[in-house]
Design a protein around this motif. Structure first.
Motif, PDB file in Angstrom:
ATOM      1  N   LEU A  54       0.802  -1.218   0.000  1.00 34.15           N
ATOM      2  CA  LEU A  54       0.000   0.000   0.000  1.00 34.15           C
ATOM      3  C   LEU A  54       0.839   1.275   0.000  1.00 34.15           C
ATOM      4  O   LEU A  54       0.432   2.295  -0.559  1.00 34.15           O
ATOM      5  CB  LEU A  54      -0.942   0.010   1.208  1.00 34.15           C
ATOM      6  CG  LEU A  54      -1.918  -1.169   1.323  1.00 34.15           C
ATOM      7  CD1 LEU A  54      -2.827  -0.980   2.524  1.00 34.15           C
ATOM      8  CD2 LEU A  54      -2.742  -1.323   0.058  1.00 34.15           C
ATOM      9  N   ARG A  79     -11.177   5.940  -8.120  1.00 40.90           N
ATOM     10  CA  ARG A  79     -10.684   4.988  -7.133  1.00 40.90           C
ATOM     11  C   ARG A  79      -9.919   3.863  -7.817  1.00 40.90           C
ATOM     12  O   ARG A  79     -10.208   3.493  -8.944  1.00 40.90           O
ATOM     13  CB  ARG A  79     -11.849   4.405  -6.325  1.00 40.90           C
ATOM     14  CG  ARG A  79     -12.629   5.445  -5.546  1.00 40.90           C
ATOM     15  CD  ARG A  79     -13.801   4.793  -4.842  1.00 40.90           C
ATOM     16  NE  ARG A  79     -13.374   3.794  -3.886  1.00 40.90           N
ATOM     17  CZ  ARG A  79     -12.991   4.078  -2.643  1.00 40.90           C
ATOM     18  NH1 ARG A  79     -12.978   5.322  -2.229  1.00 40.90           N
ATOM     19  NH2 ARG A  79     -12.619   3.124  -1.810  1.00 40.90           N
ATOM     20  N   CYS A  80      -8.928   3.284  -7.125  1.00 39.48           N
ATOM     21  CA  CYS A  80      -8.186   2.160  -7.685  1.00 39.48           C
ATOM     22  C   CYS A  80      -8.989   0.879  -7.489  1.00 39.48           C
ATOM     23  O   CYS A  80      -9.957   0.826  -6.735  1.00 39.48           O
ATOM     24  CB  CYS A  80      -6.829   2.054  -7.003  1.00 39.48           C
ATOM     25  SG  CYS A  80      -6.940   1.678  -5.239  1.00 39.48           S
ATOM     26  N   GLY A  83      -9.261  -0.341  -3.925  1.00 40.51           N
ATOM     27  CA  GLY A  83     -10.208   0.498  -3.194  1.00 40.51           C
ATOM     28  C   GLY A  83     -11.645   0.131  -3.515  1.00 40.51           C
ATOM     29  O   GLY A  83     -12.505   0.085  -2.634  1.00 40.51           O
ATOM     30  N   CYS A 115      -4.714  -3.244  -8.528  1.00 38.80           N
ATOM     31  CA  CYS A 115      -3.583  -2.376  -8.238  1.00 38.80           C
ATOM     32  C   CYS A 115      -4.022  -0.921  -8.296  1.00 38.80           C
ATOM     33  O   CYS A 115      -5.187  -0.609  -8.517  1.00 38.80           O
ATOM     34  CB  CYS A 115      -2.452  -2.626  -9.237  1.00 38.80           C
ATOM     35  SG  CYS A 115      -2.873  -2.241 -10.954  1.00 38.80           S
ATOM     36  N   TYR A 118      -2.355   3.853  -4.472  1.00 37.47           N
ATOM     37  CA  TYR A 118      -3.272   3.876  -3.341  1.00 37.47           C
ATOM     38  C   TYR A 118      -3.220   5.183  -2.562  1.00 37.47           C
ATOM     39  O   TYR A 118      -2.145   5.738  -2.311  1.00 37.47           O
ATOM     40  CB  TYR A 118      -2.974   2.697  -2.398  1.00 37.47           C
ATOM     41  CG  TYR A 118      -2.980   1.371  -3.090  1.00 37.47           C
ATOM     42  CD1 TYR A 118      -3.920   1.072  -4.072  1.00 37.47           C
ATOM     43  CD2 TYR A 118      -2.041   0.391  -2.770  1.00 37.47           C
ATOM     44  CE1 TYR A 118      -3.931  -0.148  -4.719  1.00 37.47           C
ATOM     45  CE2 TYR A 118      -2.043  -0.838  -3.404  1.00 37.47           C
ATOM     46  CZ  TYR A 118      -2.984  -1.102  -4.378  1.00 37.47           C
ATOM     47  OH  TYR A 118      -2.987  -2.314  -5.019  1.00 37.47           O
ATOM     48  N   ARG A 119      -4.399   5.664  -2.169  1.00 36.59           N
ATOM     49  CA  ARG A 119      -4.524   6.941  -1.471  1.00 36.59           C
ATOM     50  C   ARG A 119      -4.594   6.701   0.038  1.00 36.59           C
ATOM     51  O   ARG A 119      -5.329   5.830   0.509  1.00 36.59           O
ATOM     52  CB  ARG A 119      -5.787   7.672  -1.935  1.00 36.59           C
ATOM     53  CG  ARG A 119      -5.861   7.859  -3.445  1.00 36.59           C
ATOM     54  CD  ARG A 119      -7.055   8.703  -3.849  1.00 36.59           C
ATOM     55  NE  ARG A 119      -8.303   8.252  -3.249  1.00 36.59           N
ATOM     56  CZ  ARG A 119      -9.444   8.905  -3.337  1.00 36.59           C
ATOM     57  NH1 ARG A 119      -9.497  10.058  -3.976  1.00 36.59           N
ATOM     58  NH2 ARG A 119     -10.540   8.430  -2.786  1.00 36.59           N
ATOM     59  N   ASP A 122      -7.844   6.389   1.919  1.00 34.65           N
ATOM     60  CA  ASP A 122      -8.661   5.186   1.747  1.00 34.65           C
ATOM     61  C   ASP A 122      -8.244   4.053   2.685  1.00 34.65           C
ATOM     62  O   ASP A 122      -8.873   2.998   2.700  1.00 34.65           O
ATOM     63  CB  ASP A 122      -8.569   4.681   0.306  1.00 34.65           C
ATOM     64  CG  ASP A 122      -9.313   5.567  -0.677  1.00 34.65           C
ATOM     65  OD1 ASP A 122     -10.233   6.281  -0.230  1.00 34.65           O
ATOM     66  OD2 ASP A 122      -8.978   5.551  -1.867  1.00 34.65           O
ATOM     67  N   TYR A 123      -7.186   4.240   3.466  1.00 35.95           N
ATOM     68  CA  TYR A 123      -6.619   3.121   4.213  1.00 35.95           C
ATOM     69  C   TYR A 123      -7.598   2.476   5.198  1.00 35.95           C
ATOM     70  O   TYR A 123      -7.489   1.292   5.502  1.00 35.95           O
ATOM     71  CB  TYR A 123      -5.353   3.559   4.972  1.00 35.95           C
ATOM     72  CG  TYR A 123      -4.118   3.635   4.100  1.00 35.95           C
ATOM     73  CD1 TYR A 123      -4.217   3.602   2.706  1.00 35.95           C
ATOM     74  CD2 TYR A 123      -2.857   3.747   4.655  1.00 35.95           C
ATOM     75  CE1 TYR A 123      -3.106   3.683   1.910  1.00 35.95           C
ATOM     76  CE2 TYR A 123      -1.726   3.834   3.852  1.00 35.95           C
ATOM     77  CZ  TYR A 123      -1.856   3.797   2.486  1.00 35.95           C
ATOM     78  OH  TYR A 123      -0.743   3.877   1.697  1.00 35.95           O
ATOM     79  N   TYR A 126      -9.063  -0.606   3.920  1.00 34.54           N
ATOM     80  CA  TYR A 126      -8.187  -1.723   3.584  1.00 34.54           C
ATOM     81  C   TYR A 126      -8.006  -2.639   4.801  1.00 34.54           C
ATOM     82  O   TYR A 126      -6.982  -2.637   5.462  1.00 34.54           O
ATOM     83  CB  TYR A 126      -6.821  -1.217   3.110  1.00 34.54           C
ATOM     84  CG  TYR A 126      -6.858  -0.343   1.868  1.00 34.54           C
ATOM     85  CD1 TYR A 126      -7.901  -0.427   0.959  1.00 34.54           C
ATOM     86  CD2 TYR A 126      -5.842   0.563   1.617  1.00 34.54           C
ATOM     87  CE1 TYR A 126      -7.930   0.362  -0.181  1.00 34.54           C
ATOM     88  CE2 TYR A 126      -5.857   1.360   0.473  1.00 34.54           C
ATOM     89  CZ  TYR A 126      -6.913   1.247  -0.414  1.00 34.54           C
ATOM     90  OH  TYR A 126      -6.932   2.042  -1.540  1.00 34.54           O
TER      91      TYR A 126
END
Length: 267
Positions: A54, A79-80, A83, A115, A118-119, A122-123, A126
């Motif tokens: 990440l 968003r990825c 995410g 993939c 990653y921001r 947004d963690y 996760y």
């Protein structure tokens, strides 16, 4: 969110049953993970590459992603793919079709990716539970799931992925200090997280015959778990992270080296 040894052991047992494909973790080297995934896919293996690092993701710049994306939902455009999947998991709507809808298509027919860049905001989405669900669904859908893991030994996504894995590949510079470093990591994780040493395979990555250790010495330093080498490439060095993707220009010699490693993985 910290996962316990008991939870990890239970995950390992679940991973051994009803699995279509193999889970292969690549520790601390997104270049090798991306190139391995590419070579598997072009050889005809249904492959999913998951970038689980990440803080230092790289797969989105190392594999050619489809510009059309995997989803037409405009609300997901910023968003990825990880995410998107974590968002569905947190909402309780993650299901059998989630990975097919939300993973990224690539320039290779049999290769998909989870993939992104990653921001940090947004963690919170996760979670290790979400990552576990993604892995479980992935190995039921694909012949090979390649997980690019962080080098950090306290990273919970990496530890969880190691437990689920069939193989843990460690691509390193073939010298004495690199082997000593990772052998100590393996001892630590084996004692603290019950990660099996039998899963581990070392690779001499960006290997130079005139500078790096030979195969015999490498086998001795890693207790016989040396799986081969992938040669240094000035083309790789020049193209890494650029608009041109190295895998599309990979030298035949290096493709043969990856195919040799793939045969040892018995996918």
């Amino acid at each position: 969110e910290v996962i316990s040894v008991t939870e990890l052991t239970q995950a390992s047992k679940k991973a051994s049953v009803n699995s279509k494909g193999k889970v292969i973790c690549v520790w601390g080297n997104p270049l090798f993970a991306s190139e391995l995934a590419y070579c598997l896919a072009v050889s005809g293996t249904e492959t999913l590459l998951i970038d689980a690092d990440l803080l230092a993701p790289g797969a989105d710049r190392l594999i050619k992603l489809s510009k059309s994306g995997a989803s037409s939902d405009s609300s997901l455009a910023s968003r990825c793919s990880l995410g998107n999947l974590m968002n569905e998991f947190s909402q309780g709507v993650f299901g059998t079709d989630s990975i097919d809808r939300l993973s990224d298509k690539t320039g290779v027919k049999k290769l998909r990716c989870i993939c992104g860049d990653y921001r940090t905001e947004d963690y919170d989405h996760y979670s290790t539970d979400g990552m576990a669900a993604i892995i479980r669904y992935s190995y039921s859908l694909f012949d090979a799931v390649i997980i690019a893991c962080s080098k950090f030994i306290y990273d919970e996504f990496s530890c969880l992925s190691f437990i689920y894995s069939n193989h843990i590949l460690i691509p390193i510079t073939a010298n004495y200090l690199s082997f000593r470093e990772y052998m100590k990591y393996i001892d630590f994780l084996s004692a603290r997280k019950q990660i099996s040493k039998e899963k581990v395979m070392f690779i001499g990555f960006e290997h130079r015959n005139d500078e790096d250790l030979g195969t015999g010495t490498c086998q001795e330093l890693c207790c016989g778990r040396f799986a081969g080498t992938v040669s240094f490439s000035s083309r790789r060095r020049m193209l890494t992270g650029s608009s041109k993707i190295y895998t599309e220009y990979m030298e035949p010699k290096i493709k043969r080296q990856y195919n040799s490693i793939i045969r040892k993985l018995k996918i």
